[in-house]
Design a protein around this motif. Structure first.
Motif, PDB file in Angstrom:
ATOM      1  N   LEU A 276       0.827  -1.210   0.000  1.00  0.00           N
ATOM      2  CA  LEU A 276       0.000   0.000   0.000  1.00  0.00           C
ATOM      3  C   LEU A 276       0.859   1.258   0.000  1.00  0.00           C
ATOM      4  O   LEU A 276       0.496   2.271  -0.611  1.00  0.00           O
ATOM      5  N   LEU A 277       2.005   1.214   0.662  1.00  0.00           N
ATOM      6  CA  LEU A 277       2.926   2.358   0.628  1.00  0.00           C
ATOM      7  C   LEU A 277       3.396   2.622  -0.803  1.00  0.00           C
ATOM      8  O   LEU A 277       3.391   3.774  -1.272  1.00  0.00           O
ATOM      9  N   ALA A 278       3.781   1.573  -1.513  1.00  0.00           N
ATOM     10  CA  ALA A 278       4.190   1.739  -2.910  1.00  0.00           C
ATOM     11  C   ALA A 278       3.038   2.264  -3.762  1.00  0.00           C
ATOM     12  O   ALA A 278       3.213   3.139  -4.623  1.00  0.00           O
ATOM     13  N   LEU A 279       1.849   1.747  -3.515  1.00  0.00           N
ATOM     14  CA  LEU A 279       0.680   2.099  -4.318  1.00  0.00           C
ATOM     15  C   LEU A 279       0.256   3.550  -4.091  1.00  0.00           C
ATOM     16  O   LEU A 279      -0.048   4.284  -5.052  1.00  0.00           O
ATOM     17  N   TYR A 280       0.233   3.989  -2.847  1.00  0.00           N
ATOM     18  CA  TYR A 280      -0.116   5.387  -2.577  1.00  0.00           C
ATOM     19  C   TYR A 280       0.954   6.335  -3.114  1.00  0.00           C
ATOM     20  O   TYR A 280       0.644   7.465  -3.512  1.00  0.00           O
ATOM     21  N   LYS A 425      10.398  -2.841  -0.447  1.00  0.00           N
ATOM     22  CA  LYS A 425      10.006  -2.315  -1.760  1.00  0.00           C
ATOM     23  C   LYS A 425       9.193  -1.035  -1.603  1.00  0.00           C
ATOM     24  O   LYS A 425       9.420  -0.050  -2.324  1.00  0.00           O
ATOM     25  N   GLY A 426       8.239  -1.029  -0.658  1.00  0.00           N
ATOM     26  CA  GLY A 426       7.430   0.166  -0.446  1.00  0.00           C
ATOM     27  C   GLY A 426       8.254   1.356   0.001  1.00  0.00           C
ATOM     28  O   GLY A 426       8.090   2.470  -0.514  1.00  0.00           O
ATOM     29  N   MET A 427       9.151   1.141   0.953  1.00  0.00           N
ATOM     30  CA  MET A 427       9.984   2.245   1.457  1.00  0.00           C
ATOM     31  C   MET A 427      10.939   2.751   0.377  1.00  0.00           C
ATOM     32  O   MET A 427      11.176   3.963   0.258  1.00  0.00           O
ATOM     33  N   ALA A 428      11.494   1.837  -0.403  1.00  0.00           N
ATOM     34  CA  ALA A 428      12.413   2.245  -1.472  1.00  0.00           C
ATOM     35  C   ALA A 428      11.677   3.050  -2.536  1.00  0.00           C
ATOM     36  O   ALA A 428      12.167   4.083  -3.007  1.00  0.00           O
ATOM     37  N   ARG A 429      10.496   2.574  -2.929  1.00  0.00           N
ATOM     38  CA  ARG A 429       9.719   3.293  -3.946  1.00  0.00           C
ATOM     39  C   ARG A 429       9.326   4.674  -3.440  1.00  0.00           C
ATOM     40  O   ARG A 429       9.493   5.682  -4.135  1.00  0.00           O
ATOM     41  N   ALA A 430       8.782   4.740  -2.231  1.00  0.00           N
ATOM     42  CA  ALA A 430       8.358   6.028  -1.684  1.00  0.00           C
ATOM     43  C   ALA A 430       9.548   6.961  -1.506  1.00  0.00           C
ATOM     44  O   ALA A 430       9.469   8.161  -1.790  1.00  0.00           O
ATOM     45  N   GLU A 436      12.968  11.183  -0.302  1.00  0.00           N
ATOM     46  CA  GLU A 436      13.107  11.082   1.156  1.00  0.00           C
ATOM     47  C   GLU A 436      14.239  10.096   1.473  1.00  0.00           C
ATOM     48  O   GLU A 436      14.008   8.888   1.604  1.00  0.00           O
ATOM     49  N   PRO A 437      15.464  10.585   1.591  1.00  0.00           N
ATOM     50  CA  PRO A 437      16.610   9.679   1.791  1.00  0.00           C
ATOM     51  C   PRO A 437      16.502   8.817   3.049  1.00  0.00           C
ATOM     52  O   PRO A 437      17.011   7.692   3.067  1.00  0.00           O
ATOM     53  N   THR A 438      15.837   9.309   4.107  1.00  0.00           N
ATOM     54  CA  THR A 438      15.754   8.504   5.339  1.00  0.00           C
ATOM     55  C   THR A 438      14.918   7.246   5.121  1.00  0.00           C
ATOM     56  O   THR A 438      15.150   6.220   5.757  1.00  0.00           O
ATOM     57  N   TRP A 439      13.940   7.320   4.223  1.00  0.00           N
ATOM     58  CA  TRP A 439      13.135   6.130   3.933  1.00  0.00           C
ATOM     59  C   TRP A 439      13.973   5.091   3.177  1.00  0.00           C
ATOM     60  O   TRP A 439      13.869   3.890   3.435  1.00  0.00           O
ATOM     61  N   ILE A 440      14.787   5.562   2.249  1.00  0.00           N
ATOM     62  CA  ILE A 440      15.679   4.657   1.509  1.00  0.00           C
ATOM     63  C   ILE A 440      16.665   4.013   2.471  1.00  0.00           C
ATOM     64  O   ILE A 440      16.917   2.801   2.410  1.00  0.00           O
ATOM     65  N   ALA A 441      17.202   4.817   3.376  1.00  0.00           N
ATOM     66  CA  ALA A 441      18.158   4.288   4.361  1.00  0.00           C
ATOM     67  C   ALA A 441      17.494   3.239   5.249  1.00  0.00           C
ATOM     68  O   ALA A 441      18.111   2.236   5.626  1.00  0.00           O
ATOM     69  N   SER A 442      16.221   3.458   5.603  1.00  0.00           N
ATOM     70  CA  SER A 442      15.478   2.479   6.398  1.00  0.00           C
ATOM     71  C   SER A 442      15.384   1.149   5.656  1.00  0.00           C
ATOM     72  O   SER A 442      15.600   0.073   6.237  1.00  0.00           O
TER      73      SER A 442
END
Length: 688
Positions: A276-280, A425-430, A436-442
């Protein structure tokens, strides 16, 4: 006194460690005892966040009278369906075959010592009610049945095992001729189930079905199908306004009990919040609508705040219950809210969240929904919209802070590879689309944890808790993780992630593929032998492992020019194509693989000195581009595969390939955008 479950990693099993029931985990000790003592097995399958699992535990498994009957007549085995999805697949299917009713949790089955089920159901109360037999009397009947009807049970078991064989897709006789017709047919089928008022598909209870909506958005982007786009976006908007979404803390509950998305079962699961994170994210990039962006930030914030372990991996779920009441942590009374807020804040919050309307939950409580948009409230109160937004924001902060002091729902802190992969996948896409680099780092921290702790001797382990990783991993673990890494590589390229992806792909081919018939088994070739070996292609709450394996292997094959990955996808599509053609809406993850088989994705490789490709990537990521793989390779990178080893120059250069065709390199960002998006050079209604 505790039983054997105290030594298990599953929080769900540990919840039953002090039951008077003589529980065993699934394993050779329990199975051997059943054979030696010729006792039937009482198999109970559930999970930590399951409301009715807790109810049955309190009513029956914690009761000494019930436990005495269980211990006398059965070998009792407790299974966490999240740690052992192989067993859950098998025994949910068996339940349907035996009862002709869909299953669920808790699943309660009675097996012969050879593990074949002969009787069962789901939840049973201690005392008979609601047309359900009492659990003690049921067990006594089953015991008598097992004692006196051995031949009938043996005949039924033989028929059941034969029926399992018919669930496997038949090996294709002829060379498949793939057609895009199934893509349109799936949209038509989804349209027939679509709720045009409240969004979603079918009637209550309503599940989010993110795989179906991802397919609809991808299909709309490729074919200009405005109806497909509307079904997905309308559903996402309605869900965002509903009580299935945690309006204060972010994140979605598992499903809604009503068709309006108002009242959920309150458990929050990692596995649907990731998709859902990726989809939104995609929906926001397509529309630029602030409420969709709010949901993206809400899910990502919740995940990093409440669901990420200090070591990096993501926890599995939050319970529905706290203090033995479902939803107690989340719901409000108007008096509770008013006591925390100023009169101005309360006026806005009450109108926005529906606190000025009749209660929508049990015992005169309110589950927060978006009852009125802020623009309507501002217009009605003749207030500036900015002032209304400020008042709501301050009210949210106070309500959230007060809610944090309540008794929290339990958290299942085991780390599952497959569910982590969906969130990675959702965090990387978002993270890449919203910069938002902190999401990628997460996401990278979660990958690094799995690589360090759950990848041992070239194989994945499925689950980890308290430093103990174990259980042979399943198809979903490998397929979802490969797919997640391909997304993470686009967010920030790391050579170690690419090498990990190739290793996962190789294990998929070596240990899971049916090289004769095509497709992938749910368990590896060296897995524990069970009464059935599923090969699931149909999507459920999570996408099909076969669908995601085919999709990710095909993408990796195009990226690296590896024909064996492409061939494995083609064999998988050929195997499932007859079923997919008959019932396309049940196989939307495989349909996304078919889309990219018919029209390969466009691969864009950016090469530049360190830091110089950022502006180019931001321009590319402003567009919704599900048909593209975009990798930025910066600086000197030793060990790149040949297909990615493009020369490094002073500035930025871009290589565009599709299938086996590649264009000359481009060194101008505007020309790159024109080549990639020939019909539009700015996002369609997208964010600025």
């Amino acid at each position: 006194m505790t039983n054997r479950l105290a030594l298990e990693t599953s929080p769900y099993l540990q919840q039953h460690a002090d039951n008077p029931v003589d529980w065993y985990p699934w394993g050779e000790e329990a199975l051997r005892l059943a054979r030696e003592q010729n006792k039937p097995i009482l198999l109970s399958i559930g999970y930590s966040a399951c409301h009715w699992c807790h109810v049955m535990a309190h009513e029956s498994f914690e009761d000494a009278e019930v436990a005495a009957v269980m211990n006398q007549h059965f070998i009792n085995i407790k299974v966490d369906r999240e740690e052992r999805p192989d067993l859950d697949h098998i025994y949910q299917t068996a339940h349907y075959m035996l009862t002709q009713r869909s299953g669920g949790w808790p699943l309660t089955l009675f097996l012969t010592p050879d593990q074949t089920p002969f009787f069962g159901g789901t939840y049973f109360p201690k005392q008979a009610r609601h047309n359900l037999p009492g659990f003690v009397s049921l067990m006594e009947r089953v015991t008598e049945l097992y004692r006196t009807r051995q031949q009938d049970i043996a005949t039924q078991n033989a028929s059941l095992l034969q029926a399992f064989d018919t669930t496997l897709p038949a090996r294709p006789q002829d060379q498949a001729s793939f057609s895009p017709t199934s893509l349109d047919d799936a949209c038509t089928a989804l349209q027939q189930a679509f709720d045009p008022v409240h969004g979603g598909f079918g009637d209550a209870p309503k599940f989010p079905r993110p795989t179906d909506m991802e397919f609809l958005l991808r299909h709309a982007a490729r074919d200009g199908d405005h109806n497909a786009r509307h079904m997905a976006l309308h559903t996402l908007r309605k869900m965002a306004d509903g009580g299935i979404y945690d309006q204060l803390g972010g994140g979605f509950c598992r499903y809604s009990v009503d068709k309006r998305w108002t009242i959920p079962h309150f458990e929050k699961m990692l596995y649907d919040n990731g998709p859902l994170l990726a989809l939104y994210t995609d929906a926001y990039v397509l529309t630029g609508e602030a409420p969709l962006q709010r949901v993206v930030h809400g899910i990502a914030g919740w995940v990093m705040r409440e669901m990420q372990a200090p070591q990096g991996g993501y926890y599995s779920s939050l319970d529905a219950d706290s203090e033995h009441e479902e939803g107690k942590f989340y719901v409000w009374t108007p008096q509770q809210a008013a006591s925390l807020l100023s009169a101005e804040e309360y006026a806005i919050a009450a109108a926005h969240y529906g606190l000025d309307q009749p209660p929508n939950f049990e015992n005169r409580h309110w589950n927060l929904i978006v009852a009125q948009p802020l623009a309507a409230i501002a217009e009605k109160g003749q207030l500036p919209l900015e002032r209304v937004a400020q008042l709501l924001a301050s009210a949210q902060q106070k309500l959230f802070a007060a809610r944090a002091s309540r008794v929290r729902p339990g958290r299942d802190e085991k780390i599952l590879v497959s569910w982590n992969a969906l969130m990675i996948k959702g965090m990387a896409r978002a993270g890449r689309m919203l910069d938002e680099p902190t999401w990628i780092a997460s996401a990278q921290r979660a990958v690094d944890f799995i690589h360090a702790e759950m990848w041992q001797n070239g194989r994945l382990l499925a689950t980890c808790k308290d430093g103990k990783a174990h259980l042979n991993a399943y198809l979903d673990d490998y397929a979802f993780m490969l797919d997640a890494l391909l997304e993470l590589l686009q967010a920030q390229f790391r050579l170690a992630d690419l090498e990990f992806a190739r290793a996962l792909a190789d294990v998929l081919l070596e240990q899971f593929e049916d090289s004769q018939s095509g497709g992938f088994f749910f368990t590896s070739h060296d897995h524990e032998q069970l009464i059935h070996r599923p090969k699931p292609g149909h999507d459920n709450a999570m996408p099909s492992g076969n669908g995601i394996a085919a999709f990710a292997l095909q993408r990796l094959g195009y990226l690296l020019g590896e024909v064996r990955y492409l061939d494995a996808t083609e064999r998988t599509l050929a195997l499932y194509y007859p079923a997919l053609a008959r019932q396309p809406a049940g196989f939307t993850s495989l349909l996304m693989s078919l889309q990219e088989h018919l029209t390969p994705p466009q691969i864009i490789i950016l090469r530049s000195p360190p830091g110089q490709s950022d502006a180019w990537r931001r321009q590319l990521f402003r567009h919704y581009a599900p048909d593209k793989l975009i990798l930025a390779l910066e600086g000197e990178l030793a060990g790149l595969p040949e297909a990615l080893a493009k020369p490094l120059s002073q500035g930025v250069s871009a290589w565009i390939c599709q299938g086996t065709q590649c264009l000359p390199p481009v060194d101008d960002c505007q020309k790159l955008l024109e080549a990639c998006f020939p019909t539009r050079t700015s996002p369609q209604n997208g964010p600025p």
